[in-house]
Design a protein around this motif. Structure first.
Motif, short mmCIF file in Angstrom:
data_model
loop_
_atom_site.label_atom_id
_atom_site.label_comp_id
_atom_site.label_asym_id
_atom_site.label_seq_id
_atom_site.Cartn_x
_atom_site.Cartn_y
_atom_site.Cartn_z
N ALA A 37 0.87 -1.18 0.00
CA ALA A 37 0.00 0.00 0.00
C ALA A 37 0.90 1.22 0.00
O ALA A 37 1.88 1.27 0.74
N SER A 38 0.58 2.19 -0.88
CA SER A 38 1.37 3.42 -0.89
C SER A 38 0.48 4.61 -1.21
O SER A 38 -0.56 4.47 -1.87
N SER A 39 0.91 5.74 -0.72
CA SER A 39 0.19 6.99 -0.97
C SER A 39 1.16 8.14 -0.74
O SER A 39 2.30 7.94 -0.34
N GLY A 40 0.66 9.34 -0.96
CA GLY A 40 1.45 10.52 -0.68
C GLY A 40 1.40 10.85 0.80
O GLY A 40 1.01 10.02 1.62
N THR A 41 1.79 12.07 1.08
CA THR A 41 1.77 12.57 2.45
C THR A 41 0.87 13.79 2.51
O THR A 41 0.35 14.24 1.50
N GLN A 45 0.86 15.27 -1.92
CA GLN A 45 -0.25 14.38 -2.27
C GLN A 45 0.13 13.46 -3.44
O GLN A 45 0.84 13.86 -4.35
N ARG A 47 -1.62 9.61 -5.45
CA ARG A 47 -2.76 8.69 -5.45
C ARG A 47 -2.46 7.45 -4.60
O ARG A 47 -1.31 7.03 -4.47
N LEU A 48 -3.49 6.89 -4.07
CA LEU A 48 -3.41 5.66 -3.29
C LEU A 48 -3.23 4.48 -4.25
O LEU A 48 -3.93 4.38 -5.25
N VAL A 49 -2.29 3.60 -3.93
CA VAL A 49 -2.07 2.40 -4.74
C VAL A 49 -2.05 1.19 -3.79
O VAL A 49 -1.19 1.11 -2.91
N LYS A 125 6.60 10.13 0.92
CA LYS A 125 5.80 8.98 0.51
C LYS A 125 5.51 8.11 1.72
O LYS A 125 6.37 7.93 2.58
N ASN A 126 4.31 7.58 1.78
CA ASN A 126 3.95 6.58 2.78
C ASN A 126 3.84 5.25 2.06
O ASN A 126 3.13 5.15 1.05
N ARG A 127 4.53 4.24 2.57
CA ARG A 127 4.50 2.94 1.91
C ARG A 127 4.69 1.84 2.95
O ARG A 127 5.51 1.96 3.86
#
Length: 137
Positions: A37-41, A45, A47-49, A125-127
C-alpha cells in the motif's frame, strides 16, 4: 560468590545458544508473493495504490554478509531501485528487524522461506509492504 558464578555461566550459555540458533541467510531470495500500500503525504499528495501483485514490493533480496545474528544485503525493486539493508535476528533465531535508507521493518525466517515486511521513513511517501521470499541459491 556462587550466585555470581551461576549468573556468569547462564549468560555464557545463553549467548552461545543464541549464536548457534540463527539460520544462514547468505544467498539470493526471490519474491513469491507480495502485498503493498502506498500513498502521498499531507504535504506531497499522491494517489493511493493498493496491490497484491508479486512485483508490488521487493523482487529480490541478496544477503552478502552475515556474522552470527547480524547481516547485510541489498533489495531490488521493480523500478530498478536498489537499497542496502542491514538487519539482526531476535533471540528466537527466526524473527528479524532491519533498516535501510528508505525504510524499516521486520521479518520472519523458517528454513528457506522468509517474510520481509517494511514501512517507509520518507517524508515524501507513505509505503508499507510484505513480501514472501524463497531462497534460490
Amino acid at each position: 560468590m556462587t550466585k555470581k558464578i551461576l549468573l556468569i555461566s547462564i549468560m555464557m550459555f545463553s549467548s552461545l545458544a543464541y549464536a548457534q540458533s540463527v539460520p544462514n541467510l547468505i544467498g539470493t531470495w526471490d519474491a513469491v508473493s507480495a502485498v503493498s500500500a502506498s500513498s502521498g503525504t499531507e504535504e506531497k499528495q499522491a494517489r493511493l495504490v493498493l496491490s497484491n501483485k508479486k512485483d508490488s514490493a521487493i523482487l529480490k533480496l541478496v544477503i552478502s554478509t552475515q556474522e552470527g545474528a547480524a547481516f547485510q544485503g541489498e533489495t531490488s525493486w521493480r523500478d530498478g531501485l536498489k537499497n542496502i539493508v542491514v538487519g539482526v535476528f531476535h533471540k528466537d533465531g527466526k524473527t528479524l528487524t532491519f533498516s535501510s535508507d528508505v525504510g524499516v521493518g521486520t521479518g520472519y525466517v523458517v528454513n528457506d522461506e522468509m517474510e520481509f515486511c517494511s514501512a517507509s521513513v520518507l517524508t515524501t511517501k507513505n509505503r508499507a509492504s510484505c513480501t514472501q521470499l524463497k531462497k534460490v541459491k
